[in-house]
Design a protein around this motif. Structure first.
Motif: not given
Length: 333
Positions: A140-148
Motif C-alpha cells: 500500500s505504501q508503494e501504491l500510494a507512491t504510484k497513484i496518490p
C-alpha cells in the motif's frame, strides 16, 4: 461504480464469500516487462472479487502468504452495507492468482494492484480507500507512491516502512520459527496451531469468544475459519511463498517518500497492536515519526491478526477513517 459483470472464472476456483453480495469476480490479466533473462515478457493473472455496489470504494490488500479470504471479517461487514463497494484479491504467488517468476518486490506487487484497479475501472481521482495489512501495508505504501491522486484514505495496519536497522523486516525468532514451519507443513492439524499462535496472543485464543451462540473459544472459532480457507484454497507453491517473503524482507520506503505520502493523501492512519510476533510494533512508531499528519492507533492486548481479533473495533475504525477522508476531500473542493 462497479456493476454486476460475468467473467470467465475456472470452475475449480471456489470462494468463501457470500455470492449475494458479490457484484463481480474474475481473473485480471497482468503482463510485465522483465529487464533480464531470455523471456522478456511474463504474464500472470490476479484473482479478484468485488462486493457491494455503493459509492465508497475500498481496496483491501492482504499480507504475507495469505489469500483474500482472510478479509472475511471485513467483506462480511462492508459488503452488506449499501454505502460501500469493496475489492479483494489474491496477490501474485498465492491463492487463485498466478505465480510469476520470483523474486518479487512490493513495488511490483503494487503495480499489479494498479493494473487491477484499471481493469475494473476504478480510475477516478479521490475515488478509493486503501487498507493494507502487514505485507499488504508495504504494498500500500508503494501504491500510494504510484497513484496518490486516486486515494482518499490510506490505512497502514501492522506494517513497516522497512530498512531502519539491519534485518529490520525480519520478524521475531518466534515469528521466523513459525513461518518456517508453517511453510513446509501441509497437514492442517499441525499447521493451524502454529499459524494461530503467530497471529494472536495465546491468552486471547484461549478465552471464550464474545457473542458466540455455540460457546466456543476464540481458538476454536479461528481454527474452524482457517480450516475452511485451506479447504477451498489451492496449496501455495514454494516459489510463491519464498518470493513473497523476499518482497517483505527487501521492502524499504525512505522517510522522504513517507512524508510525501502523508502530505498527498487526505487521511492516513497507522494501526498496530502491542503483542505482534511478526512485525515489530516499533515499525509503526517509525511510520508515525515520518508521517506527522497521520493518525496513530494502538490496540491493547492485540496481535498481528488485528483485523480478525478486533474485528468490530477495526471495522468501526475503518468506517470513521473513510468518513473523515471523504469529508477532507469535500472540504478541499
Amino acid at each position: 461504480m462497479s456493476t454486476s459483470t460475468k467473467e470467465t472464472v475456472p470452475d475449480d476456483l471456489q470462494t468463501l464469500f457470500d455470492p449475494k453480495t458479490c457484484t463481480r469476480k474474475g481473473l485480471c490479466p497482468v503482463t510485465e516487462i522483465r529487464r533480464q533473462g531470455e523471456d522478456p515478457l511474463e504474464s500472470h493473472s490476479l484473482y479478484f472479487e468485488v462486493h457491494g455496489n455503493g459509492p465508497e470504494r475500498i481496496v483491501f490488500i492482504m499480507g504475507l502468504n495469505s489469500t483474500s479470504f482472510a478479509w472475511a471479517p471485513q467483506v462480511e461487514h462492508f459488503g452488506r452495507l449499501p454505502r460501500y463497494s469493496l475489492l479483494v484479491f489474491d496477490n501474485r504467488g498465492v491463492g487463485n492468482s498466478g505465480v510469476p517468476k520470483g523474486p518479487y518486490s512490493t513495488s511490483q506487487m503494487a503495480q499489479d494492484a494498479v493494473v487491477l484497479l484499471d481493469y475494473i475501472g476504478w480510475k477516478e481521482e479521490r475515488s478509493i480507500h486503501v487498507v493494507g495489512i502487514s505485507l499488504g501495508g508495504m504494498i500500500s505504501q508503494e501504491l500510494a507512491t504510484k497513484i496518490p491522486e486516486r486515494i482518499i484514505s490510506l490505512t497502514l495496519t501492522v506494517t513497516t516502512p522497512g530498512g531502519w536497522r539491519p534485518f529490520a523486516n525480519l520478524p521475531s525468532w518466534k515469528g521466523v520459527s513459525g513461518l518456517t514451519r508453517a511453510t513446509f507443513i501441509a497437514d492442517p492439524a499441525r499447521k493451524i496451531p502454529i499459524v494461530l499462535e503467530m497471529l494472536y496472543p495465546v491468552s486471547w485464543l484461549d478465552q471464550m469468544a464474545e457473542d458466540d451462540p455455540l460457546g466456543r473459544t476464540n481458538r476454536e472459532i479461528q481454527t474452524e475459519a482457517y480450516a475452511d480457507r485451506m479447504l477451498v484454497t489451492r496449496p501455495q507453491s514454494f516459489i510463491g511463498a519464498f518470493s513473497q517473503m523476499l518482497a517483505a524482507i527487501t521492502h524499504q520506503v525512505l522517510p522522504d517518500r513517507l512524508q510525501s505520502i502523508s502530505k498527498s493523501i487526505p487521511k492516513v492512519v497507522i494501526v498496530t497492536g502491542d503483542e505482534d510476533n511478526l512485525v515489530d510494533t516499533r515499525h509503526s512508531d517509525k511510520l508515525k515519526q515520518c508521517m506527522p499528519e497521520a493518525e496513530f492507533v494502538r490496540f491493547e492486548g492485540t496481535g498481528h491478526g488485528i483485523h480478525a481479533q478486533r474485528r468490530k473495533k477495526f471495522n468501526e475504525l475503518l468506517e470513521r477513517v473513510f468518513k473523515e477522508g471523504r469529508e477532507k476531500v469535500q472540504s478541499a473542493q
